[in-house]
Structure formats: structure tokens, C-alpha cells
Design a protein around this motif. Sequence first.
Motif, PDB file in Angstrom:
ATOM      1  N   ILE A  12    -115.026  93.639  23.924  1.00  0.00           N
ATOM      2  CA  ILE A  12    -114.438  94.980  23.908  1.00  0.00           C
ATOM      3  C   ILE A  12    -112.981  94.939  23.466  1.00  0.00           C
ATOM      4  O   ILE A  12    -112.502  95.839  22.771  1.00  0.00           O
ATOM      5  CB  ILE A  12    -114.593  95.673  25.287  1.00  0.00           C
ATOM      6  CG1 ILE A  12    -114.351  97.178  25.130  1.00  0.00           C
ATOM      7  CG2 ILE A  12    -113.675  95.081  26.346  1.00  0.00           C
ATOM      8  CD1 ILE A  12    -114.763  98.001  26.329  1.00  0.00           C
ATOM      9  N   LEU A  34    -123.244 111.245  26.339  1.00  0.00           N
ATOM     10  CA  LEU A  34    -123.373 110.648  27.675  1.00  0.00           C
ATOM     11  C   LEU A  34    -123.927 111.642  28.690  1.00  0.00           C
ATOM     12  O   LEU A  34    -124.452 111.246  29.734  1.00  0.00           O
ATOM     13  CB  LEU A  34    -122.013 110.132  28.158  1.00  0.00           C
ATOM     14  CG  LEU A  34    -121.483 108.858  27.504  1.00  0.00           C
ATOM     15  CD1 LEU A  34    -120.114 108.498  28.077  1.00  0.00           C
ATOM     16  CD2 LEU A  34    -122.448 107.690  27.699  1.00  0.00           C
ATOM     17  N   TYR A 100    -121.206  97.690  32.923  1.00  0.00           N
ATOM     18  CA  TYR A 100    -120.728  98.819  32.112  1.00  0.00           C
ATOM     19  C   TYR A 100    -120.294  98.384  30.715  1.00  0.00           C
ATOM     20  O   TYR A 100    -120.390  99.170  29.766  1.00  0.00           O
ATOM     21  CB  TYR A 100    -119.617  99.568  32.847  1.00  0.00           C
ATOM     22  CG  TYR A 100    -120.187 100.520  33.882  1.00  0.00           C
ATOM     23  CD1 TYR A 100    -120.661 101.774  33.510  1.00  0.00           C
ATOM     24  CD2 TYR A 100    -120.295 100.134  35.214  1.00  0.00           C
ATOM     25  CE1 TYR A 100    -121.220 102.634  34.441  1.00  0.00           C
ATOM     26  CE2 TYR A 100    -120.851 100.989  36.165  1.00  0.00           C
ATOM     27  CZ  TYR A 100    -121.313 102.231  35.766  1.00  0.00           C
ATOM     28  OH  TYR A 100    -121.888 103.084  36.692  1.00  0.00           O
ATOM     29  N   ILE A 104    -121.903 100.052  27.457  1.00  0.00           N
ATOM     30  CA  ILE A 104    -121.128 100.657  26.369  1.00  0.00           C
ATOM     31  C   ILE A 104    -121.361  99.925  25.050  1.00  0.00           C
ATOM     32  O   ILE A 104    -121.233 100.509  23.981  1.00  0.00           O
ATOM     33  CB  ILE A 104    -119.621 100.711  26.730  1.00  0.00           C
ATOM     34  CG1 ILE A 104    -118.945 101.897  26.022  1.00  0.00           C
ATOM     35  CG2 ILE A 104    -118.906  99.413  26.379  1.00  0.00           C
ATOM     36  CD1 ILE A 104    -119.394 103.247  26.511  1.00  0.00           C
ATOM     37  N   TYR A 105    -121.738  98.645  25.132  1.00  0.00           N
ATOM     38  CA  TYR A 105    -122.098  97.895  23.916  1.00  0.00           C
ATOM     39  C   TYR A 105    -123.339  98.519  23.274  1.00  0.00           C
ATOM     40  O   TYR A 105    -123.363  98.794  22.063  1.00  0.00           O
ATOM     41  CB  TYR A 105    -122.352  96.433  24.266  1.00  0.00           C
ATOM     42  CG  TYR A 105    -122.821  95.592  23.096  1.00  0.00           C
ATOM     43  CD1 TYR A 105    -121.911  94.999  22.235  1.00  0.00           C
ATOM     44  CD2 TYR A 105    -124.184  95.389  22.869  1.00  0.00           C
ATOM     45  CE1 TYR A 105    -122.334  94.227  21.162  1.00  0.00           C
ATOM     46  CE2 TYR A 105    -124.617  94.622  21.797  1.00  0.00           C
ATOM     47  CZ  TYR A 105    -123.691  94.040  20.944  1.00  0.00           C
ATOM     48  OH  TYR A 105    -124.114  93.277  19.887  1.00  0.00           O
ATOM     49  N   PHE A 107    -124.515 101.526  23.878  1.00  0.00           N
ATOM     50  CA  PHE A 107    -124.195 102.908  23.506  1.00  0.00           C
ATOM     51  C   PHE A 107    -123.458 102.968  22.170  1.00  0.00           C
ATOM     52  O   PHE A 107    -123.717 103.841  21.339  1.00  0.00           O
ATOM     53  CB  PHE A 107    -123.341 103.555  24.601  1.00  0.00           C
ATOM     54  CG  PHE A 107    -122.927 104.964  24.273  1.00  0.00           C
ATOM     55  CD1 PHE A 107    -123.787 106.027  24.519  1.00  0.00           C
ATOM     56  CD2 PHE A 107    -121.688 105.231  23.715  1.00  0.00           C
ATOM     57  CE1 PHE A 107    -123.418 107.336  24.209  1.00  0.00           C
ATOM     58  CE2 PHE A 107    -121.303 106.531  23.401  1.00  0.00           C
ATOM     59  CZ  PHE A 107    -122.172 107.581  23.649  1.00  0.00           C
ATOM     60  N   ASN A 108    -122.559 102.020  21.944  1.00  0.00           N
ATOM     61  CA  ASN A 108    -121.784 101.974  20.704  1.00  0.00           C
ATOM     62  C   ASN A 108    -122.703 101.790  19.493  1.00  0.00           C
ATOM     63  O   ASN A 108    -122.503 102.408  18.438  1.00  0.00           O
ATOM     64  CB  ASN A 108    -120.755 100.851  20.776  1.00  0.00           C
ATOM     65  CG  ASN A 108    -119.659 100.982  19.734  1.00  0.00           C
ATOM     66  OD1 ASN A 108    -119.265 102.087  19.373  1.00  0.00           O
ATOM     67  ND2 ASN A 108    -119.163  99.855  19.253  1.00  0.00           N
ATOM     68  N   LEU A 124    -114.017 103.417  23.765  1.00  0.00           N
ATOM     69  CA  LEU A 124    -115.068 102.747  24.540  1.00  0.00           C
ATOM     70  C   LEU A 124    -114.653 102.610  25.999  1.00  0.00           C
ATOM     71  O   LEU A 124    -115.447 102.841  26.922  1.00  0.00           O
ATOM     72  CB  LEU A 124    -115.367 101.377  23.944  1.00  0.00           C
ATOM     73  CG  LEU A 124    -116.004 101.365  22.545  1.00  0.00           C
ATOM     74  CD1 LEU A 124    -115.966  99.955  21.957  1.00  0.00           C
ATOM     75  CD2 LEU A 124    -117.436 101.879  22.601  1.00  0.00           C
ATOM     76  N   LEU A 127    -114.746 106.015  27.840  1.00  0.00           N
ATOM     77  CA  LEU A 127    -116.129 106.418  28.120  1.00  0.00           C
ATOM     78  C   LEU A 127    -116.736 105.576  29.238  1.00  0.00           C
ATOM     79  O   LEU A 127    -117.473 106.095  30.089  1.00  0.00           O
ATOM     80  CB  LEU A 127    -116.969 106.298  26.850  1.00  0.00           C
ATOM     81  CG  LEU A 127    -116.617 107.276  25.730  1.00  0.00           C
ATOM     82  CD1 LEU A 127    -117.330 106.891  24.442  1.00  0.00           C
ATOM     83  CD2 LEU A 127    -116.946 108.712  26.133  1.00  0.00           C
ATOM     84  N   MET A 128    -116.430 104.292  29.250  1.00  0.00           N
ATOM     85  CA  MET A 128    -116.890 103.421  30.338  1.00  0.00           C
ATOM     86  C   MET A 128    -116.415 103.944  31.687  1.00  0.00           C
ATOM     87  O   MET A 128    -117.185 104.026  32.653  1.00  0.00           O
ATOM     88  CB  MET A 128    -116.350 101.993  30.146  1.00  0.00           C
ATOM     89  CG  MET A 128    -117.195 101.079  29.312  1.00  0.00           C
ATOM     90  SD  MET A 128    -116.359  99.472  29.093  1.00  0.00           S
ATOM     91  CE  MET A 128    -116.164  98.955  30.785  1.00  0.00           C
ATOM     92  N   LYS A 131    -118.110 107.216  32.707  1.00  0.00           N
ATOM     93  CA  LYS A 131    -119.483 106.952  33.137  1.00  0.00           C
ATOM     94  C   LYS A 131    -119.506 106.307  34.532  1.00  0.00           C
ATOM     95  O   LYS A 131    -120.293 106.694  35.399  1.00  0.00           O
ATOM     96  CB  LYS A 131    -120.144 106.021  32.109  1.00  0.00           C
ATOM     97  CG  LYS A 131    -121.522 105.484  32.482  1.00  0.00           C
ATOM     98  CD  LYS A 131    -122.585 106.557  32.504  1.00  0.00           C
ATOM     99  CE  LYS A 131    -123.967 105.928  32.698  1.00  0.00           C
ATOM    100  NZ  LYS A 131    -124.992 106.952  33.041  1.00  0.00           N
TER     101      LYS A 131
END
Length: 437
Positions: A12, A34, A100, A104-105, A107-108, A124, A127-128, A131
Motif C-alpha cells: 500500500i 463500498l 483490511y 482494499i487490494y 477492491f482496488n 486507499l 477507504l480502508m 470501511k
Amino acid sequence: MFNQLEVGITWIESQVRFKPKGDLNRMKKAFEMLDLDYSKIIKIHVAGTNGKGSVANYTAAMLKNKQYKTGLFQSPYILEFNERMSIDMKNISDEKLLNYINFIYDFNLMFSKSYGETLSFFELLTLMALKYFYDEEVEAIVMEVGIGGLLDATNILDYDVSAITNIGYDHMKQLGNTLESIALNKLGILKKGSHLITTVDKEMHPLFIDYCHKVGATYEFITDIPEPDNLDPLKYTYEGEAYRVRMKGLFQIKNTILAQKLAKYVEPHLGNFIVRNTLKELRLPARFQSMPGHIYLDGAHNLSGMQELVRHLKTLDKEIFVLFSALGDKDITGMLNTLKEVTNDITLTEFDDARFTSLRPFLQEGMRYNEDPISAFKYLKSRIDIDEVMVITGSLHFVSYMIKAIKKYQQEIFDYQNMLDEVKGYHMNFEEELDDE
């Protein structure tokens, strides 16, 4: 899928830091995907050139002490990556952080297929955090702006109250080269119906008032910042109430007043008892942090931050030795000239950061240069007398590096002393045994 946290953090942190953008559409689309409903969660936004981290922490701690389950998002971190997101002042666990990052990986990748591009590092990260807070069912969140405000990833929510601590020269590449352009960027966090509480200098008030009128926001200026009743420990009186602050530095008076105004705005029944206890208990690293041996560390990483630090140093009435390092995108000459108001003993050094470039071009007459920060630290420490102090400053990244390095050095000394004590004890026992014979 990452199996080790270190690998996930490396991924990240390797993502693009700055992506050209003229709006927040990419971030808004990602947040929409999300499907997080934040309408019933108290939301506080904190922007500003300096002090926003302290204000965000104080505010979150006050709400937590009022029994609100409170999420805090902040950057950068000082000691560990986990500091970036916490709930009730407890950093996210390694296990959850890894989960998480993996989320997010994936999700990206999904987002890039639907939107046509990936997200930046800070997008990122934001958003993490959102969430994580949502999944943990927090009742309030305090979000610290990354850079500026208008196009910052945190600016996708409608906040119940927003704060701007001050306006100074920093991140000019992104925000512009004038105080007005920097201020307008930070004011970009305001929307129709927003409420702003700020401690900006009076010279900025006309610009702030005009902007608030244009967007339909309300505002409150905090101007009656009191002088301290005592410096160590820091004590002051505000609106008839006496407060004691565990953290050091005159600048914390302004930060703590702004924080209590924010917390009381969203929770009018927040009593002064909770405020007093919070200020008396909260301690954060790199905010004029003291360490044994008359050593202080402060992450004053720009000119206005350095001016605030020097204002406090002038109250110490002690000889000051400075160990300084910073990244090249800062006003290094300006910060060094400000430090010269309180000391004629400044050592420039280096530290392990991919963005670091040599400070030798900034070396002035009377200053010294030591590439090895620990060697420089040991030399200055050997010179400190009871009426002298060492101040380590210039960059949050440098101070973070030095906190870890000093603790490691002190642990080595402690272990060495224990070894000597064990050897001494062994010899004493051996001599006693000979005596017995």
C-alpha cells in the motif's frame, strides 16, 4: 492476498502518492461502491497547516471519554503504521489491519476494472479507515485531512463540524505559493450547511467570512487564547475553568481549546470534568515529547510550526542544542533561521528515507554536519549539562526515526549495564565463596 502484514504495508505504501485530479469524482465513486451509510454517525473534519493531529486526537479522546465509540483517522504515523486508524484511542490490531489491506487490494482491482484506473495511496487508506469504522459500528469519527482540503480524499463526506487550525506555508507544490491560495484550498472542506470552528489568525478572518458566505456555511472564530498560568506542567484558564495539559508546548493551549469546542459542538452535554481529565491524561509522540536526559523531540516540519516551537523554547531559559533534519521539499533555510533565534548550536544530519537529499547546501557558518544521526545524538548528549537541553526537530519523519533509534540505543545501554551488574555480582559471589573456604 498478503499473508504477512509487512508485505501488505509495503504494497500500500508503494502505491502512487499523488494523482492529477480536478475533482473528487474518482474517490466518490469508490466510496459509493463500498455502500457505507454514514448518515447516522457523528462526523468531525480537521484541517490546517499545523496542530491538526493534536486537535484530532484530543477531540476523539474527549468523545471516547463521553462513552462514544469513536474512530480516529490520522496521518502520518510516528511509530507504527497502525496509528493511522484507531477506535477509542486504540490502534487497529495487526490482524485486522492485514485483513483490511487484503480487502482494499481486491477492491482496488475491482475498481480499476469498472472505473478504468486504480486509486492512490491516500485514497486507499481513507477507504480502508471508513470501511473499518463502519464495520466496527462506531458512533463518531474524527478525520484528519491529509493535504489541503478541497481535493483531499477525506472530503467526500458531509461533516457535522469542521475545523481549521491555522494557515501557514507548507505543501506549496499542491496548494499554491500564497497564504490566500493555501487558505482557500483548506476552506474547500466546507459545503452548504457546514459549520466551521477555527483558530486562524485575525488577518485571515475576512477571507474566511467571505468564503463561508459564498458556500452557505456558518463559522466561529476562537480569538481569546489565554496566556499560560504555568509552563511545566502546562496550565491555563479559559472561560473561568482551569486546565492542566499533560503535553508540553505553548501551542497546545490553542489546540486543546479548539478540540473542546469541536467535541462540545457535537455533544453539548460534554462536561468540563471530561475535558479536564482528557487534557491531563493524553500524551502523543513527537509533540515536544520529552525523553530522559533533557531531550525533547518535536515534529515541527514547516516554517509556521518551527515558529511555534521557538516561541515555546524561548520560555525555557536554558541553553539549547539542536539536532535537525528534514526532507528537501520544506523551507529548510527558513526553519534554520528561526531556530537561530534561540540557539547558536545547530547540527544538521541525515536519516533513512527514500526522499531524503543531503542538507549540506543549507549548512551555515557556525553549524556542524554529521551524516550519522546517532553519532550526532551521542555527541550532543555527552555535552548536555543540567541547565541545557537537546531539541530534535525538522521533520515528523526524522523525529519518528530518532524516537525509535534513541529507544534502541537506550535499551542497549540498559542491557549492557545489566550485564555489568551480573558480572559484578558473579565476581562478588566468587569472592564470598573463596572467603568461605
